[in-house]
Structure formats: structure tokens, C-alpha cells
Design a protein around this motif. Structure first.
Motif, PDB file in Angstrom:
ATOM      1  N   ASP A 224      -1.438   4.224  11.139  1.00 37.14           N
ATOM      2  CA  ASP A 224      -1.515   5.644  11.469  1.00 37.14           C
ATOM      3  C   ASP A 224      -0.876   6.403  10.312  1.00 37.14           C
ATOM      4  OD1 ASP A 224      -0.798   8.285  12.421  1.00 37.14           O
ATOM      5  OD2 ASP A 224      -1.332   7.548  14.419  1.00 37.14           O
ATOM      6  N   VAL A 225      -1.658   7.211   9.613  1.00 38.10           N
ATOM      7  CA  VAL A 225      -1.189   7.857   8.385  1.00 38.10           C
ATOM      8  C   VAL A 225      -0.093   8.875   8.687  1.00 38.10           C
ATOM      9  CG1 VAL A 225      -1.879   9.259   6.404  1.00 38.10           C
ATOM     10  CG2 VAL A 225      -3.416   7.485   7.273  1.00 38.10           C
ATOM     11  N   ALA A 226      -0.265   9.656   9.753  1.00 35.44           N
ATOM     12  CA  ALA A 226       0.705  10.714  10.048  1.00 35.44           C
ATOM     13  C   ALA A 226       2.072  10.133  10.420  1.00 35.44           C
ATOM     14  CB  ALA A 226       0.176  11.612  11.166  1.00 35.44           C
ATOM     15  N   GLU A 227       2.081   9.078  11.244  1.00 32.52           N
ATOM     16  CA  GLU A 227       3.346   8.506  11.703  1.00 32.52           C
ATOM     17  C   GLU A 227       3.831   7.373  10.817  1.00 32.52           C
ATOM     18  OE1 GLU A 227       3.041   7.405  15.757  1.00 32.52           O
ATOM     19  OE2 GLU A 227       2.295   9.367  16.424  1.00 32.52           O
TER      20      GLU A 227
ATOM     21  N   VAL B 140       0.869  -1.176   0.000  1.00 25.53           N
ATOM     22  CA  VAL B 140       0.000   0.000   0.000  1.00 25.53           C
ATOM     23  C   VAL B 140       0.899   1.216   0.000  1.00 25.53           C
ATOM     24  CG1 VAL B 140      -1.662   1.334   1.347  1.00 25.53           C
ATOM     25  CG2 VAL B 140      -1.914  -1.133   1.178  1.00 25.53           C
ATOM     26  N   ARG B 141       0.620   2.174  -0.869  1.00 20.63           N
ATOM     27  CA  ARG B 141       1.470   3.360  -0.980  1.00 20.63           C
ATOM     28  C   ARG B 141       0.655   4.615  -0.709  1.00 20.63           C
ATOM     29  NH1 ARG B 141       6.453   2.417  -3.531  1.00 20.63           N
ATOM     30  NH2 ARG B 141       6.688   0.236  -4.212  1.00 20.63           N
ATOM     31  N   ILE B 142       1.298   5.564  -0.028  1.00 17.30           N
ATOM     32  CA  ILE B 142       0.714   6.870   0.258  1.00 17.30           C
ATOM     33  C   ILE B 142       1.399   7.898  -0.640  1.00 17.30           C
ATOM     34  CG2 ILE B 142       0.226   8.618   1.999  1.00 17.30           C
ATOM     35  CD1 ILE B 142      -1.220   6.064   2.559  1.00 17.30           C
ATOM     36  N   TRP B 143       0.592   8.542  -1.512  1.00 17.15           N
ATOM     37  CA  TRP B 143       1.112   9.538  -2.452  1.00 17.15           C
ATOM     38  C   TRP B 143       0.725  10.940  -1.985  1.00 17.15           C
ATOM     39  CZ3 TRP B 143       3.540   7.271  -6.789  1.00 17.15           C
ATOM     40  CH2 TRP B 143       3.271   5.915  -6.990  1.00 17.15           C
ATOM     41  N   HIS B 144       1.559  11.911  -2.371  1.00 17.65           N
ATOM     42  CA  HIS B 144       1.259  13.325  -2.139  1.00 17.65           C
ATOM     43  C   HIS B 144       1.182  14.002  -3.501  1.00 17.65           C
ATOM     44  CE1 HIS B 144       2.054  12.867   2.194  1.00 17.65           C
ATOM     45  NE2 HIS B 144       3.048  12.066   1.812  1.00 17.65           N
ATOM     46  N   PRO B 145       0.086  13.839  -4.206  1.00 19.95           N
ATOM     47  CA  PRO B 145       0.031  14.276  -5.607  1.00 19.95           C
ATOM     48  C   PRO B 145       0.087  15.787  -5.791  1.00 19.95           C
ATOM     49  CG  PRO B 145      -2.128  13.551  -4.845  1.00 19.95           C
ATOM     50  CD  PRO B 145      -1.175  13.238  -3.761  1.00 19.95           C
TER      51      PRO B 145
ATOM     52  N   ILE C  46       8.118  11.854  -2.641  1.00 29.22           N
ATOM     53  CA  ILE C  46       8.344  10.841  -1.614  1.00 29.22           C
ATOM     54  C   ILE C  46       7.090   9.972  -1.499  1.00 29.22           C
ATOM     55  CG2 ILE C  46       8.809  10.432   0.816  1.00 29.22           C
ATOM     56  CD1 ILE C  46      10.284  13.083   0.889  1.00 29.22           C
ATOM     57  N   VAL C  47       7.258   8.672  -1.655  1.00 28.46           N
ATOM     58  CA  VAL C  47       6.152   7.724  -1.554  1.00 28.46           C
ATOM     59  C   VAL C  47       6.437   6.776  -0.400  1.00 28.46           C
ATOM     60  CG1 VAL C  47       4.827   5.949  -2.719  1.00 28.46           C
ATOM     61  CG2 VAL C  47       5.727   7.889  -4.019  1.00 28.46           C
ATOM     62  N   GLU C  48       5.467   6.626   0.483  1.00 31.14           N
ATOM     63  CA  GLU C  48       5.637   5.774   1.651  1.00 31.14           C
ATOM     64  C   GLU C  48       4.942   4.437   1.402  1.00 31.14           C
ATOM     65  OE1 GLU C  48       4.148   7.798   5.016  1.00 31.14           O
ATOM     66  OE2 GLU C  48       5.183   9.681   4.582  1.00 31.14           O
ATOM     67  N   PRO C  49       5.720   3.365   1.155  1.00 34.05           N
ATOM     68  CA  PRO C  49       5.089   2.064   0.946  1.00 34.05           C
ATOM     69  C   PRO C  49       4.897   1.312   2.262  1.00 34.05           C
ATOM     70  CG  PRO C  49       7.406   1.942   0.393  1.00 34.05           C
ATOM     71  CD  PRO C  49       7.169   3.344   0.863  1.00 34.05           C
ATOM     72  N   PHE C  50       3.759   0.660   2.386  1.00 29.80           N
ATOM     73  CA  PHE C  50       3.490  -0.230   3.513  1.00 29.80           C
ATOM     74  C   PHE C  50       3.471  -1.647   2.964  1.00 29.80           C
ATOM     75  CE2 PHE C  50       0.754   3.480   5.198  1.00 29.80           C
ATOM     76  CZ  PHE C  50       1.873   4.085   5.734  1.00 29.80           C
TER      77      PHE C  50
ATOM     78  N   LEU D  25      -5.798   4.513   8.206  1.00 26.55           N
ATOM     79  CA  LEU D  25      -6.034   3.841   6.936  1.00 26.55           C
ATOM     80  C   LEU D  25      -6.178   2.346   7.180  1.00 26.55           C
ATOM     81  CD1 LEU D  25      -6.086   3.913   3.776  1.00 26.55           C
ATOM     82  CD2 LEU D  25      -3.610   3.584   3.857  1.00 26.55           C
ATOM     83  N   ALA D  26      -7.184   1.732   6.577  1.00 23.99           N
ATOM     84  CA  ALA D  26      -7.419   0.289   6.692  1.00 23.99           C
ATOM     85  C   ALA D  26      -7.296  -0.346   5.317  1.00 23.99           C
ATOM     86  CB  ALA D  26      -8.798   0.005   7.281  1.00 23.99           C
ATOM     87  N   CYS D  27      -6.749  -1.561   5.306  1.00 22.97           N
ATOM     88  CA  CYS D  27      -6.562  -2.288   4.047  1.00 22.97           C
ATOM     89  C   CYS D  27      -6.830  -3.763   4.285  1.00 22.97           C
ATOM     90  CB  CYS D  27      -5.142  -2.086   3.520  1.00 22.97           C
ATOM     91  SG  CYS D  27      -4.739  -3.099   2.077  1.00 22.97           S
ATOM     92  N   SER D  28      -7.599  -4.391   3.383  1.00 24.91           N
ATOM     93  CA  SER D  28      -7.857  -5.831   3.466  1.00 24.91           C
ATOM     94  C   SER D  28      -6.985  -6.560   2.462  1.00 24.91           C
ATOM     95  CB  SER D  28      -9.334  -6.130   3.190  1.00 24.91           C
ATOM     96  OG  SER D  28      -9.670  -5.800   1.855  1.00 24.91           O
TER      97      SER D  28
END
Length: 871
Positions: A548-551, A502-507, A513-517, A535-538
Motif C-alpha cells: 500500500d503506497v500511502a501507508e 524497492v524505494r519510493i522517491w518524491h522527486p 525522505i525515501v521510503e525503502p521496502f 505497488l507490485a514488485c517481482s
């Protein structure tokens, strides 16, 4: 929300309006009952609403019947298992098994008996009493034999003393309810194909039989010298028949006329007859239906409503409305044949429903299906009010803009489309530089940017809604993008992929910078908490991950495979409790307060979790229908067949447990000639109000909401509000107060008295001050007064004043007030028609009177001039 989880119950079923079986009207003719799978939906045509009974049969319903007083509903499934239902209270009274498939079931006109087909026999049962609890409510009256093949239909005489049946043996037979001395069942033979239906005329002196090959025979009493006919029994000679049924039984029936529909290349599928108006309605296999007036066989109307066969047809009590059901299209139509207009036209998705989305106001739900259609449903009425057909392939995702009436859809045809829900048009189409299939969609909270993920190039595309131009392409995933979600704050875009990340983008930032989980299995769906901080992911292994999105740290994980598992398919080799290899959450959604999470997937269960504690709060079963695969917990060894025998020989334990089904196949193994649909949920969403949630499933669009039907909530009634108080208020000439008090009491006579007591000069003032809560009652009252009342100008004043004062409020709630608008429109239209007819009929008289007036004026002027000259 979590404390109310146990109170959330099944509320309605949308998206499916008809599947199979017979449709029928209620006794008052204002509602249509339609079988939808193993449930029954009631469509109220006057109040523009629908509801589904919270009762399920074991399998899909084949036949339904409603008693003449509309108190008892009997539903019979494909195996012959019946439910006796109190229709008004919507509760099951008794379960019964007829032990054979039922083709037709009819209540007698007096409601005392039920006639049921039983293969080549007919059984008549005494109608159970719905007011008394009985141990064995079904009591068999008699069993009737005589047909040589399966009985297809049953029709009672008007006095409930006899009935006529039709069969596949190409004959119809007449039976009496009770034995008559010297009577033997009459046989109506002569057709060259199976006889579908037989009907009595209003005076019971004529019988009409309709066969599948398009022949209609008219049967009447034979004269003594008439040898033509099919009655091979001797007649009884009685001077004075005791009843209509006795007269029917004593008649020597013979063929009087033969008529043919002459529809080449087609077969008759269904028919219905309205005895008071002698109207015969016939549905054909080509989607054409026709109306014929009997006995003259005069064709009144012929219309093609679809390309598929019409499965069922029904006529309401007044004979004005015709209801049609088309099984293959899943279509339900109600046609007013005199005005040639649709009263109701509803159709579900042709194939499975893939996705859904709630509108920001919670009043509408948009769904997308494999048929490429996008439908928008009203949650209050349960009706689809717009269908978009611009997509040419399966619709994979739908999303509403947070502000404004805009709906975005993504499809496997390589397009993302934006629809205007005010003008109902596709005003923007977004495409990628090279054709790809879109399976994920997200809309920025501001509604200015739309993002879509592809399965082919593993990229995420961002477009500007205003200009339609491609803004950016985000590429980092190494597998198909399965889900996208914008943070409620709008700063982050989360993407889930089959590459187990799962990746968090700042478009909207310059930084890349992309944060992969990292995950342990393929990611299937995403959901942001309403505050955007979690954020929840199945994943494919049945787990739900939380971050926790911020941390950027993982906060929790829920093992949900055992919770969602349940239901054993016919081909499974292990028990349902151990068969969790293919069970995962395909869709998850947070509640409005963010404390709970809802998840659904390839299972008959939808699960509600408490996020903080990570515990399951509630498990909902979407269907109990055994017609779907995967609803049984334990297989019945008595029904095992060759397909269920394990013939894989010396396979190892690992090989034996492998799932050989094709990935992505949701409707069964397509290599087989026949397959059963599976019980599964493709998408779940919570309403913005938090009081309901919806699931796109194999059965349709299921809506669950807080059960508030048992609460008694009197509307502004106190102990001092009495009819005497209303009359005293009228005597003091406080007209507005008296009208509102009458509305609160709800007595029609009192409401009409308070309404007519308002002086015409004060109508505009009173209408302007009526509270919004009473507007529907007021508009309906004005419409009824226009239609039936003697004071036309007074009602027109009320209609004009009400619409001027509250027009904007009513327009914004057009869907909610559709029924009252229809009543007002009907009243105005009837008044206009009557005035126009009156003027047309008296135009000559008016011209004569005007001519006489002009002659009189001319004569008076002439005589006046003459007298002046003499003077």
C-alpha cells in the motif's frame, strides 16, 4: 477482466515476419504465406493486414504448400511431421508423419495429388478431402525412385499427369503420375553442380533447369540426327499423343541452349518461374536477385535488396509481384517489378526482443531489441510502420508519453532518446555526466520529466523533456537499478534494484525522505496499479510483493515460482516440476481495472493472477515448439546424446543442483559452438483498453486478445431491409437512404445501382451526410468506379466531395484505411495515366483541328470584309 481471462486467446504474432522455409502466394495472388517459427502468418497485401494461424507445428516449419483452390494448407516441420489444415477455417484436420525431412512439397495443378520428397525418393499421395472426416486421410499413390542422392525440388506439368524432380546428384528426372506402356523415367544430366529447380514452359515443349553454380539449361525435343543430350532411354513412337503429359513423356529431350548468370563469387540459392509470361526469377547468395525472360535469356532487371542471401522466392498468379524471404535477416519483401516499387517490406528484430510498450490509444506497440532498433507496430494490421536506428547498443526499455505522440527509449549505449511519432525523428537525446548503461526507464504522466536507472553507478537520472537538461540525480541504491515506475498521479517514483530493496522517491518535493521496502531477493520489475494506490514488485526467488503506497505497508505476497516453472532444458538434471531455481517473473503488468496481474519470465509460461485472492487464474503457453529449449515437460530418453550424460562424477547433491549458466545469458551457453534458443518472455504489457495483452518472447511479439471471432453481429440489418426495399427507396429519390441500405446489404450490384442513381448535382450533399461507418466502403467503391466504370467525371466528383467532407477523419485513421486509400489512389493514377496518354496520342490531331479552325475563322472574316467593300 478476471471473468474474461478464459476467453483471452492467441490473436496475432508480430515482430517476426519470416524465419525459414518457403514463402508462397495464395491462389488469388493477393496474400503471402510466410513460415514464422512453428506457425504460419498470412500477409494480406490488398487489405494491408496480417494474421497468424492459431496452429503450431511440433518444430520450426521447413516446407508449406497450399492447394490450388486455397482450401488445404500442408505444413511440414524439420522432422517431417506434417499438419493438414483447413486454411479458410484455420483448423487442423489431421496429423501425419512423413518420417524423413521434407525438402519440397507440391500440390498437382488439379489439386488431386501431393508430391513429397522423401530423401532420394519421391512419394505421391492423394489429396485428402477437407469436407469429410476420414480415419486415414493420407493415401499413398506411388513411390518413385531413380535419384542417387537427396531430391531437392518437384515441379508438376500443367495437366498434372507428370512431374520433374531435381536432386543433389546433379540431374533432373521426369516421372509420370500413372504408368505408361514402354515409358522409363527420363534423365536430364549435364550440370556440374546440384540442380536446384526444373520448370516446364507454358506449352510444355521446353524444360528449364537451374543449377547452383549459375547455369540455366534449355531442353527441347531432339531431332533424329542430333546426338547431343542426356536422354539415355529409347523414345516411344506414337502417332497421336493423348495428352500434354503423354507428349512430354514421349519426347526425346536434349540440351538446346546453355546460359550462365555470370555472377562471380556467388551461388544461386532459389528460383521461381512464371510460365504464362516466361519469367524466371533467381535469388543469389549475395542478396541480389534478377529477372530473366526465357527462352531468350534476356535480363529484365537486377537488384540488390540486402547483404545476405535470399532464401526463398515466389511469384503470384499474374506475374506482377515477387515475394522474397531472407532467413538470416528475418526479412520479407514483396516487389512489383514492372513499377519497381515495394508492395511490402517487413523485417523483425535481428536479435531478441527485449521490451515493449503500448501506445495510449492501444493502436500501436513499440518494441526494442538487442540489435539497437526500435520498431513501432500497428496492432490492427500487424505491420511495422517505422523503425528507428539511432541507438548503437541494445535497447533495454521503451515508454510512450501519456499525452502526445512521443516515444522514449533507453539503451545500453548510455543515451535516452525521445522520438516524435508525427514527423518520425529523434528530437531529443538525454545523456548522463559520465557514461553509464541504462536498463530502466519511466516517464512522468505529464510527459515533462523522464527518468532512467543505470547498472554502473546505481543512480537514477531525471531530465526535463522540454529543455533536455539534467534535473536531478537520485542516489541511494547499492546495486544496479532494474526497474522504474512513476505513479499514475505523478507524485511518486518507485525504483527496484538488485540490492534487494524497492524505494519510493518524491522527486518534485523539497523533502528527501525515501521510503525503502526490503525484500528477500533481488528485485526484477515494478508495476503501479492504475489508481496509484498499490505497488507490485517481482523478485528473483519467484515471488510477487504488494504494498500500500500511502501507508507504506505490505499487503500481500504471491509465491509464483511453482506457477511459472515448467519446461525442461536439455541439460537439466531434474524434472521440470522441481526445476524452479531459475524461474522468476522478469516483467509484471496490471490489468486496466487493477484487479489482475500478468507476469512472464524465463519460462514458456505467462501467468495471470487475481490480486485480491492471490490465486492463479490462467496460465498461457507462449510456444510449443520443440526447436526451442525449455518447452518439454519430460525428456525423451531415446534422443539422449553424449551431452546429456551426467559426467560430473562424485559431485555432492548441492553441487549437482547448482546452476552454472552465466547470468544474463538468454540465448544459451555461448561457450558451445551450437546452442538452442530458450523459450522465455522478456516483457509483458496490457493494452490500455484491457481487451488484449502483448508479450515480447523468443518467438516474437505475441498478442493475446478476447476471442470474438465466433460472435455473429449483423450490422444494422433488420427483416425489412431487402433489395426490393432499396429499389423502392430509389424510386422515391431518397438517394442517401438507398445508398446506406445497399451498403448494409452488401450486394455489389445493388450498391453500384444506388451509387450511380445519385444526380451529379446532389453528390456533394449525399457525400457530406454519409456516416463514418460506411466511409471505407464508399471510398473503395469510388476507387473501383474510377478504375473500371465509364463515368469518370462522376467518380471524380464523388472523390472530391468525400475527401472535402471527411478528409480530417480519414487522415486521423490513415493506418486503418490504408487499403481503401490505396484503391482510390490506384484509380486516380490509372485515370490520370489514361487521360495523359490519350492527349499525347491525339496532340497532333488537336493541333490540326485548331489550325483548321483558325483558317476557317480567318477565311470567314476575309469574305465578310470583301462583301462590305462591294456594297
Amino acid at each position: 477482466m478476471c471473468s474474461k481471462a478464459s476467453r483471452i486467446q492467441f490473436s496475432n504474432l508480430c515482430g517476426t515476419v519470416y524465419q525459414q522455409g518457403n514463402v508462397l502466394f495464395t491462389g488469388d495472388g493477393n496474400s503471402v504465406l510466410s513460415p514464422v517459427g512453428n506457425r504460419v502468418t498470412c500477409f494480406d497485401l490488398v487489405n494491408n493486414s496480417s494474421y497468424t494461424l492459431p496452429i503450431e507445428n511440433r518444430k520450426n516449419i521447413a516446407v508449406i504448400a497450399l492447394s490450388p483452390d486455397s482450401n488445404i494448407l500442408v505444413t511440414v516441420d524439420e522432422d517431417g511431421r506434417a499438419l493438414l489444415i483447413n486454411f479458410r477455417r484455420r483448423v487442423v484436420l489431421h496429423h501425419f508423419n512423413f518420417k524423413k525431412p521434407v525438402k519440397a512439397l507440391q500440390f498437382s495443378p488439379d489439386g488431386k495429388y501431393i508430391a513429397v520428397t522423401h530423401d532420394s525418393h519421391v512419394q505421391v499421395w492423394r489429396t485428402p478431402n477437407h469436407m469429410i472426416r476420414e480415419f486415414a486421410p493420407f493415401e499413398l499413390h506411388r513411390t518413385y525412385t531413380g535419384h542417387h542422392d537427396e531430391v531437392i525440388s518437384i515441379q508438376w506439368s500443367s495437366d498434372s499427369t507428370c512431374f520433374i524432380t531435381t536432386s543433389r546428384d546433379m540431374t533432373a528426372r521426369l516421372f509420370t503420375l500413372n504408368p505408361l506402356e514402354g515409358f522409363r523415367p527420363k534423365t536430364f544430366a549435364g550440370h556440374k553442380d546440384l540442380v536446384l529447380h526444373a520448370y516446364f514452359s507454358a506449352d510444355s515443349k521446353t524444360v528449364y533447369t537451374v543449377s547452383r553454380d549459375g547455369a540455366v539449361f534449355t531442353w527441347r525435343q531432339k531431332s533424329d540426327d542430333d546426338e547431343e543430350g542426356s536422354d539415355d532411354d529409347s523414345s516411344m513412337q506414337v502417332d497421336a499423343p493423348a495428352s500434354v503429359g503423354t507428349a512430354i513423356a514421349q519426347t526425346r529431350w536434349g540440351i538446346a541452349e546453355r546460359h550462365y548468370f555470370n555472377q562471380p563469387g556467388t551461388k544461386v540459392v532459389c528460383s521461381a518461374f512464371h510460365a504464362p509470361s516466361n519469367l524466371l526469377v533467381v535469388g543469389f547468395s549475395t542478396g541480389v536477385f534478377g529477372l530473366w525472360e526465357m527462352p531468350g535469356f534476356t535480363n529484365l532487371h537486377t537488384l540488390s535488396i540486402s547483404q545476405e542471401k535470399i532464401t526463398s522466392v515466389a511469384i503470384n498468379r499474374s506475374g506482377e509481384w515477387l515475394a522474397f524471404g531472407a532467413q538470416k535477416l528475418g526479412q520479407l519483401l514483396v516487389w512489383e517489378w514492372q513499377s519497381e516499387s515495394y508492395v511490402l517490406k517487413q523485417q523483425g528484430h535481428y536479435f531478441d526482443m527485449n521490451t515493449l510498450a503500448y501506445a495510449p490509444d492501444g493502436q500501436s506497440i513499440a518494441t526494442g531489441g538487442d540489435d539497437g532498433k526500435v520498431k513501432v507496430w500497428n496492432t490492427n494490421s500487424g505491420f511495422c510502420f517505422v523503425t528507428f536506428s539511432e541507438h548503437t547498443a541494445a535497447v533495454s526499455c521503451v515508454e510512450f508519453a501519456k499525452h502526445g505522440q512521443v516515444l522514449f527509449t533507453a539503451s545500453r549505449d548510455g543515451t535516452v532518446r525521445a522520438f516524435d511519432l508525427v514527423r518520425y525523428r529523434n528530437f531529443r537525446t538525454f545523456t548522463s555526466p559520465s557514461p553509464v548503461q541504462f536498463t530502466a526507464l519511466a516517464v512522468d504522466p505529464s510527459g515533462e520529466v523522464v527518468a532512467a536507472g543505470s547498472t554502473d553507478s546505481f543512480e537514477i537520472f531525471l531530465w526535463s523533456v522540454q529543455t533536455g537538461k539534467l534535473l536531478d540525480v537520485l542516489a541511494a541504491h547499492e546495486g544496479p537499478v532494474s526497474a522504474l515506475a512513476f505513479s499514475p498521479t505523478g507524485n511518486e517514483l518507485a525504483s527496484a534494484s538488485w540490492d534487494k530493496s524497492v524505494r519510493i522517491w518524491h522527486p518534485f518535493n523539497r523533502t528527501r525522505i525515501v521510503e525503502p521496502f526490503q525484500l528477500t531477493a533481488d528485485a526484477l520489475s515494478l508495476s503501479f496499479r492504475p489508481d496509484g494506490k498499490e505497488l507490485a514488485c517481482s523478485t528473483l526467488d519467484g515471488q510477487i510483493w504488494f504494498w500500500d503506497v500511502a501507508e507504506g505497508r505490505q499487503t500481500n505476497i504471491i509465491e509464483g515460482r511453482k506457477d511459472i516453472s515448467g519446461g525442461r532444458k536439455a541439460g537439466d538434471r531434474v524434472a521440470a516440476a522441481n526445476n524452479s531455481s531459475t524461474k522468476a517473473f522478469n516483467s509484471i503488468a496490471y490489468t486496466a481495472d487493477g484487479r489482475c496481474l500478468l507476469g512472464g519470465g524465463n519460462s514458456k509460461h505467462v501467468v495471470l493472477y487475481d490480486v485480491r485472492g492471490g490465486v492463479m487464474l490462467q496460465k498461457y503457453e507462449i510456444s510449443q515448439s520443440l526447436s526451442l529449449d525449455g518447452t518439454l515437460e519430460f525428456l525423451d530418453s531415446r534422443k539422449e546424446n553424449d551431452e546429456m550424460v551426467d559426467d560430473r562424477g562424485d559431485a555432492s547433491d548441492l553441487e549437482d543442483r547448482l546452476d552454472t549458466a552465466l547470468p544474463g545469458v538468454g540465448r544459451g551457453d555461448l561457450s558451445k559452438r551450437r546452442y538452442r534458443r530458450e523459450a522465455r518472455t522478456t516483457c509483458v504489457r496490457f493494452a490500455p483498453t484491457g481487451r488484449a495483452w502483448a508479450a515480447a518472447s523468443s518467438e516474437g511479439l505475441l498478442i493475446y486478445s478476447l476471442d470474438e471471432t465466433v460472435a455473429f453481429d449483423p450490422f444494422d440489418i433488420d427483416i425489412e431491409l431487402t433489395p426490393q426495399a432499396v429499389l423502392a427507396t430509389l424510386a422515391r429519390r431518397e438517394h442517401l437512404k438507398a445508398l446506406i441500405m445497399a451498403f448494409r446489404l452488401g450486394e455489389r450490384a445493388l450498391i453500384r445501382r444506388a451509387y450511380e442513381a445519385v444526380p451529379p448535382s446532389e453528390v456533394a450533399l449525399v457525400a457530406r451526410q454519409v456516416p463514418h461507418a460506411y466511409l471505407p466502403q464508399l471510398v473503395r467503391l469510388v476507387g473501383e468506379h474510377l478504375e473500371r466504370g465509364p463515368h469518370a467525371e462522376f467518380a471524380l466528383r464523388w472523390a472530391n466531395a468525400t475527401l472535402i467532407a471527411h478528409g480530417r477523419y480519414l487522415r486521423d485513421r490513415a493506418g486503418e484505411f490504408a487499403s481503401v486509400f490505396r484503391a482510390l489512389h490506384k484509380g486516380l493514377l490509372d485515370f490520370q495515366t489514361s487521360v495523359a496518354k490519350l492527349c499525347d496520342e491525339n496532340s497532333s490531331t488537336l493541333d490540326f483541328l485548331l489550325d483548321q479552325l483558325s483558317l476557317k475563322i480567318a477565311k470567314d472574316l476575309g469574305s465578310g470584309e470583301g462583301s462590305d467593300m462591294m456594297d
